[in-house]
Design an enzyme around this catalytic site. Sequence first.
Site, short mmCIF file in Angstrom:
data_model
loop_
_atom_site.label_atom_id
_atom_site.label_comp_id
_atom_site.label_asym_id
_atom_site.label_seq_id
_atom_site.Cartn_x
_atom_site.Cartn_y
_atom_site.Cartn_z
N GLU A 145 2.57 -7.49 6.77
CA GLU A 145 3.86 -7.28 7.43
C GLU A 145 4.23 -5.81 7.28
O GLU A 145 3.93 -5.21 6.25
CB GLU A 145 4.99 -8.11 6.77
CG GLU A 145 4.99 -9.57 7.15
CD GLU A 145 4.17 -10.41 6.19
OE1 GLU A 145 3.87 -9.93 5.08
OE2 GLU A 145 3.81 -11.55 6.55
N TYR B 137 -2.11 1.50 10.68
CA TYR B 137 -2.69 0.19 10.95
C TYR B 137 -3.27 0.12 12.37
O TYR B 137 -4.36 -0.42 12.58
CB TYR B 137 -1.65 -0.92 10.74
CG TYR B 137 -1.05 -0.95 9.35
CD1 TYR B 137 -1.84 -0.73 8.22
CD2 TYR B 137 0.30 -1.20 9.15
CE1 TYR B 137 -1.29 -0.74 6.94
CE2 TYR B 137 0.86 -1.22 7.88
CZ TYR B 137 0.06 -0.99 6.78
OH TYR B 137 0.61 -1.00 5.52
N ILE C 62 0.89 -1.17 0.00
CA ILE C 62 0.00 0.00 0.00
C ILE C 62 0.92 1.21 0.00
O ILE C 62 1.87 1.28 0.78
CB ILE C 62 -0.99 0.02 1.20
CG1 ILE C 62 -1.90 1.24 1.13
CG2 ILE C 62 -0.28 -0.08 2.53
CD1 ILE C 62 -3.11 1.18 2.09
#
Length: 161
Positions: free
Chosen positions: A116, A128, A82
Amino acid sequence: MVSTGTYQSVLKADLLVRPLVPDDVATVMDIERQGYSHPWTESVFLDCFKDNYRLWAASHGETLVGYAVVAYMVDEAHLLNICVHPGARGKGVGRHILRHVVSTAAHEGMIQLLLEVRASNAMARALYENEGFREIGKRPGYYPAANGREEALVMVLEFGQ
Ligand SMILES: CC(C)(COP(=O)(O)OP(=O)(O)OC[C@H]1O[C@@H](n2cnc3c(N)ncnc32)[C@H](O)[C@@H]1OP(=O)(O)O)[C@@H](O)C(=O)NCCC(=O)NCCS
């Protein structure tokens, strides 16, 4: 060449998330090289155009400002990449793409999203954590780094909670 002003004027409300197509890969590579110390190659991106992968592009008008690559394995989605153009960061684009990844994966029957992240990647870790991911493990030496290798944190978001 896209002017810097184009990225500065990005507003989340004007973002469209659409499937990435092979013709986008040249633009993606330009963003990728600015985004990572060890960028993916073009052939790695082209290899991801498979049935069990989802590739998403966030565009502002005609301008591609970010993208994500996700692999579906049985009922688990794995966020492989991303990235947001440096000129468009800090405006909610990354969160917008991530939420799209989560909602489409859940809609398509996945039960969780795994990823990860480099231990040193504070921006991504903050994103996140803010979106509800939790750390479930570490992979020592997972990433190449300037001085050897760097560990990855493994994070998960379980859907439906
Ligand atoms: C990680 C990345 C995708 C975030 O995209 P972004 O569009 O800048 O992120 P957003 O504007 O949506 O911000 C979402 C959250 O990220 C975190 N964040 C964003 N910029 C930050 C910064 N400069 N410092 C700390 N946290 C930051 C915050 O938690 C933010 O939430 P908040 O605005 O409510 O505080 C982007 O920084 C990027 O492309 N980095 C390079 C590639 C990369 O490292 N990808 C992740 C691989 S695991």
